[in-house]
Motif scaffolding. Structure first.
Motif, PDB file in Angstrom:
ATOM      1  N   MET A  11       9.420   8.161  13.461  1.00  9.85           N
ATOM      2  CA  MET A  11       9.070   6.671  13.575  1.00  9.85           C
ATOM      3  C   MET A  11      10.205   5.717  13.657  1.00  9.85           C
ATOM      4  O   MET A  11      10.459   4.632  14.263  1.00  9.85           O
ATOM      5  CB  MET A  11       8.093   6.412  12.766  1.00  9.85           C
ATOM      6  N   PRO A  64       5.209   8.866   2.458  1.00  8.49           N
ATOM      7  CA  PRO A  64       4.701   8.263   1.246  1.00  8.49           C
ATOM      8  C   PRO A  64       4.922   8.967  -0.175  1.00  8.49           C
ATOM      9  O   PRO A  64       5.183   8.318  -0.769  1.00  8.49           O
ATOM     10  CB  PRO A  64       3.008   8.618   1.524  1.00  8.49           C
ATOM     11  N   ILE A 106       2.767  -1.842   9.641  1.00  5.27           N
ATOM     12  CA  ILE A 106       2.729  -0.442  10.288  1.00  5.27           C
ATOM     13  C   ILE A 106       3.010  -0.722  11.832  1.00  5.27           C
ATOM     14  O   ILE A 106       2.245  -1.443  12.559  1.00  5.27           O
ATOM     15  CB  ILE A 106       0.938  -0.245  10.406  1.00  5.27           C
TER      16      ILE A 106
HETATM   17  N1  LIG Z   1       4.374   8.478  13.602  1.00 12.60           N
HETATM   18  C1  LIG Z   1       3.648   7.392  13.496  1.00 12.60           C
HETATM   19  O1  LIG Z   1       3.160   6.897  14.689  1.00 12.60           O
HETATM   20  C2  LIG Z   1       3.945   6.498  12.341  1.00 12.60           C
HETATM   21  C3  LIG Z   1       3.009   5.121  12.531  1.00 12.60           C
HETATM   22  C4  LIG Z   1       3.293   4.066  11.505  1.00 12.60           C
HETATM   23  C5  LIG Z   1       3.982   4.512  10.279  1.00 12.60           C
HETATM   24  N2  LIG Z   1       4.330   5.787  10.178  1.00 12.60           N
HETATM   25  C6  LIG Z   1       5.174   5.950   8.892  1.00 12.60           C
HETATM   26  O2  LIG Z   1       6.327   6.133   9.134  1.00 12.60           O
HETATM   27  C7  LIG Z   1       7.053   7.009   8.112  1.00 12.60           C
HETATM   28  C8  LIG Z   1       7.877   7.996   8.813  1.00 12.60           C
HETATM   29  O3  LIG Z   1       6.984   8.930   9.714  1.00 12.60           O
HETATM   30  P1  LIG Z   1       7.781  10.056  10.667  1.00 12.60           P
HETATM   31  O4  LIG Z   1       6.688  10.302  11.378  1.00 12.60           O
HETATM   32  O5  LIG Z   1       9.010   9.276  11.133  1.00 12.60           O
HETATM   33  O6  LIG Z   1       8.279  10.998   9.391  1.00 12.60           O
HETATM   34  P2  LIG Z   1       9.443  12.036   9.647  1.00 12.60           P
HETATM   35  O7  LIG Z   1       9.686  12.509  11.094  1.00 12.60           O
HETATM   36  O8  LIG Z   1       9.157  13.029   8.779  1.00 12.60           O
HETATM   37  O9  LIG Z   1      10.585  11.219   9.078  1.00 12.60           O
HETATM   38  C9  LIG Z   1      10.933  11.059   8.063  1.00 12.60           C
HETATM   39  C10 LIG Z   1      12.457  11.526   7.465  1.00 12.60           C
HETATM   40  O10 LIG Z   1      12.635  10.903   6.217  1.00 12.60           O
HETATM   41  C11 LIG Z   1      13.429  12.115   5.409  1.00 12.60           C
HETATM   42  N3  LIG Z   1      13.526  11.813   3.860  1.00 12.60           N
HETATM   43  C12 LIG Z   1      12.754  12.475   3.063  1.00 12.60           C
HETATM   44  N4  LIG Z   1      13.127  12.136   1.902  1.00 12.60           N
HETATM   45  C13 LIG Z   1      14.037  11.224   1.989  1.00 12.60           C
HETATM   46  C14 LIG Z   1      15.059  10.569   0.941  1.00 12.60           C
HETATM   47  N5  LIG Z   1      14.587  10.768  -0.220  1.00 12.60           N
HETATM   48  N6  LIG Z   1      15.815   9.989   1.766  1.00 12.60           N
HETATM   49  C15 LIG Z   1      16.060   9.744   3.021  1.00 12.60           C
HETATM   50  N7  LIG Z   1      15.195  10.290   3.799  1.00 12.60           N
HETATM   51  C16 LIG Z   1      14.362  10.982   3.456  1.00 12.60           C
HETATM   52  C17 LIG Z   1      12.745  13.328   6.002  1.00 12.60           C
HETATM   53  O11 LIG Z   1      13.282  14.437   5.652  1.00 12.60           O
HETATM   54  P3  LIG Z   1      12.535  15.628   5.361  1.00 12.60           P
HETATM   55  O12 LIG Z   1      11.709  16.147   6.599  1.00 12.60           O
HETATM   56  O13 LIG Z   1      13.473  16.725   4.896  1.00 12.60           O
HETATM   57  O14 LIG Z   1      11.522  15.416   4.265  1.00 12.60           O
HETATM   58  C18 LIG Z   1      12.633  12.880   7.478  1.00 12.60           C
HETATM   59  O15 LIG Z   1      13.711  13.242   8.078  1.00 12.60           O
HETATM   60  C19 LIG Z   1       5.702   7.710   7.410  1.00 12.60           C
HETATM   61  O16 LIG Z   1       5.486   6.840   6.046  1.00 12.60           O
HETATM   62  C20 LIG Z   1       4.910   7.162   8.470  1.00 12.60           C
HETATM   63  O17 LIG Z   1       3.628   7.108   7.474  1.00 12.60           O
HETATM   64  C21 LIG Z   1       4.410   6.632  11.096  1.00 12.60           C
END
Ligand SMILES: NC(=O)c1ccc[n+]([C@@H]2O[C@H](COP(=O)([O-])OP(=O)(O)OC[C@H]3O[C@@H](n4cnc5c(N)ncnc54)[C@H](OP(=O)(O)O)[C@@H]3O)[C@@H](O)[C@H]2O)c1
Length: 251
Positions: A11, A64, A106
């Protein structure tokens, strides 16, 4: 306004591409942070703490469960925080980031191509921070829709899960065409172009969906008969159940 992304996953990457803004990035997965920073012409920070000190606005793009860990690293350093973290209400964000402006968004995945939607709920100190600059920034890649916070979960079911729900509709309609001899690629293209054109037509004519349906489905014609089958076989019930599930899980 200098911005920094904490988390460089799917995201964050979609949002960053849509914004097209140089930014500072930190991700615990160093290669992810480096790849995104390179793509943006931005830089990687050495830590979340360093990132927070160097930017005017931190955009939280982690998951989260990492809220408290990240807040411990940057609270006291961050000047303002915009969160896209799902299932994390303003009360949680403001408790984690006391005393600074907090903004809850969001986004959905089409922000990457400049056609996204953001739901938005401002924190209690929103007006003390860069709220106007933030609205202008996010408006570059999507329509920002302010909502009372309790409506964020139902809105999310529509606009954040929505691209996946609509993708299933595209798949199902295309597969029905394939059963009648169309090539899968052709069928997919026909449906995707129809979906994009339908959205553009609705917008250009200021129509609502029911008006458009009536415009296409002449009385007694085949489209009307096809719509009847979709109603009888429970399309509305299916969407109701999917949205109910998402809303209830978020409570
Ligand atoms: N995907 C969607 O359509 C969507 C839509 C609206 C909102 N969101 C929200 O957007 C957020 C991210 O989603 P995503 O799908 O992009 O997740 P994602 O691909 O897992 O990306 C999150 C990244 O943050 C890293 N991370 C974990 N702990 C951290 C820290 N302490 N400091 C810095 N980076 C850290 C993770 O590493 P690790 O993998 O090692 O943990 C991962 O690389 C979520 O909260 C989700 O609820 C997503």
């Amino acid at each position: 306004m200098r911005i920094g992304f904490i988390g460089a996953g799917s995201m964050a990457s979609a949002l960053a591409r849509g914004l097209g803004e140089r930014a500072l990035v930190f991700d615990v997965q160093a290669e992810r942070g480096e790849a995104l920073a390179r793509e943006l012409g931005g830089q990687v920070a050495a830590s979340n703490a360093e990132l927070a000190e160097q930017v005017d606005l931190v955009i939280l793009c982690h998951k989260p469960p990492q809220l408290d860990e990240v807040a411990t690293q940057i609270a006291g350093r961050a000047k303002a925080v915009a969160s896209i973290v799902a299932a994390t209400p303003l009360a949680r964000l403001e408790a984690a980031y006391p005393g600074i402006p907090v903004y809850r968004f969001i986004p959905n995945i089409p922000v990457e191509v400049g056609r996204g939607v953001f739901c938005y709920a401002p924190g209690s100190r929103a007006a003390d921070g860069p709220e106007e600059a933030l609205m202008r920034l996010f408006s570059r890649c999507g329509v920002v829709i302010p909502l009372e916070e309790p409506l964020i979960e139902p809105a999310m079911a529509l606009m954040s899960c929505g691209p996946a729900f609509l993708a299933l509709v595209v798949e199902a309609l295309a597969e029905a065409g394939v059963r009648h001899g169309l090539e899968p690629g052709q069928a997919g293209r026909l449906v995707v172009e129809t979906m994009a054109g339908t959205a553009a037509y609705l917008d250009a004519n200021g129509l609502n969906a029911a008006d458009l349906r009536r415009r296409v489905a002449t009385p007694g014609g085949l489209t009307e008969k096809g719509l009847g089958v979709l109603e009888e076989t429970g399309l509305r019930r299916s969407f109701d159940a999917a949205v109910d599930l998402v809303v209830e899980a978020g409570r």
